[in-house]
Scaffold this motif. Structure first.
Motif, PDB file in Angstrom:
ATOM      1  N   LYS A 133       6.128  -4.245  10.367  1.00 43.83           N
ATOM      2  CA  LYS A 133       6.116  -4.164   8.899  1.00 43.83           C
ATOM      3  C   LYS A 133       5.445  -5.365   8.243  1.00 43.83           C
ATOM      4  O   LYS A 133       5.829  -5.800   7.149  1.00 43.83           O
TER       5      LYS A 133
ATOM      6  N   ARG B 126       0.872  -3.183   5.434  1.00 45.65           N
ATOM      7  CA  ARG B 126       1.298  -2.025   4.634  1.00 45.65           C
ATOM      8  C   ARG B 126       0.928  -0.722   5.325  1.00 45.65           C
ATOM      9  O   ARG B 126      -0.117  -0.635   5.960  1.00 45.65           O
TER      10      ARG B 126
ATOM     11  N   ARG C  82       1.806  -3.049  11.982  1.00 42.84           N
ATOM     12  CA  ARG C  82       2.531  -1.969  11.294  1.00 42.84           C
ATOM     13  C   ARG C  82       3.941  -1.815  11.858  1.00 42.84           C
ATOM     14  O   ARG C  82       4.896  -1.612  11.109  1.00 42.84           O
TER      15      ARG C  82
END
Length: 129
Positions: free
Chosen positions: A123, A126, A120
């Motif tokens: 990125k 999601r 995360r």
């Protein structure tokens, strides 16, 4: 949406199942991942496919073979080559990370939460919806 690691095994022979999943569903592969660490003094790799979410957008599987093959940067091996070729056939490149070994964590689920945090932050995965 729930995102969850599904461990197929530690990768020695289970990698063939991971590769077969990728070959059977190349359109579902969202990302190919390699996590490198040192396990028991040996450089090792975990390989994973992040799949696109289910049609209802309620679940996103991340299939992984954990720390069962040698790090390909240290020692070339057929299993990593097969994984990389499957990713490339699906139009994806392998995103690589150096991480802590799973033995650092008291539970495998905590290790997977650690990996989700890395994904995360970069990125790759999601955000939850």
């Amino acid at each position: 949406m729930r995102q969850k690691f599904i461990e197929l095994g530690e990768g020695y022979t289970d990698i063939y199942e991971l590769v077969e999943l990728g070959r059977q569903m190349p359109e579902r592969i969202e990302q190919a991942l390699a996590f490198y660490c040192e396990k028991n003094g040996q450089p090792s790799a975990s390989l994973a496919f992040i799949m696109k979410p289910t049609s209802e957008q309620k679940f996103q599987p991340i299939y992984i073979c954990r720390e069962g093959i040698p790090n390909p940067h240290e020692k070339q091996n057929k299993r990593f080559t097969m994984f990389k070729e499957t990713a490339e056939e699906a139009g994806k490149s392998v995103v690589e990370f150096t991480v802590k070994p799973s033995s650092t964590f008291p539970e495998t689920e905590l290790y997977f939460n650690y990996l989700i945090g890395i994904l995360r932050t970069n990125k790759i995965l999601r955000p939850l919806s």
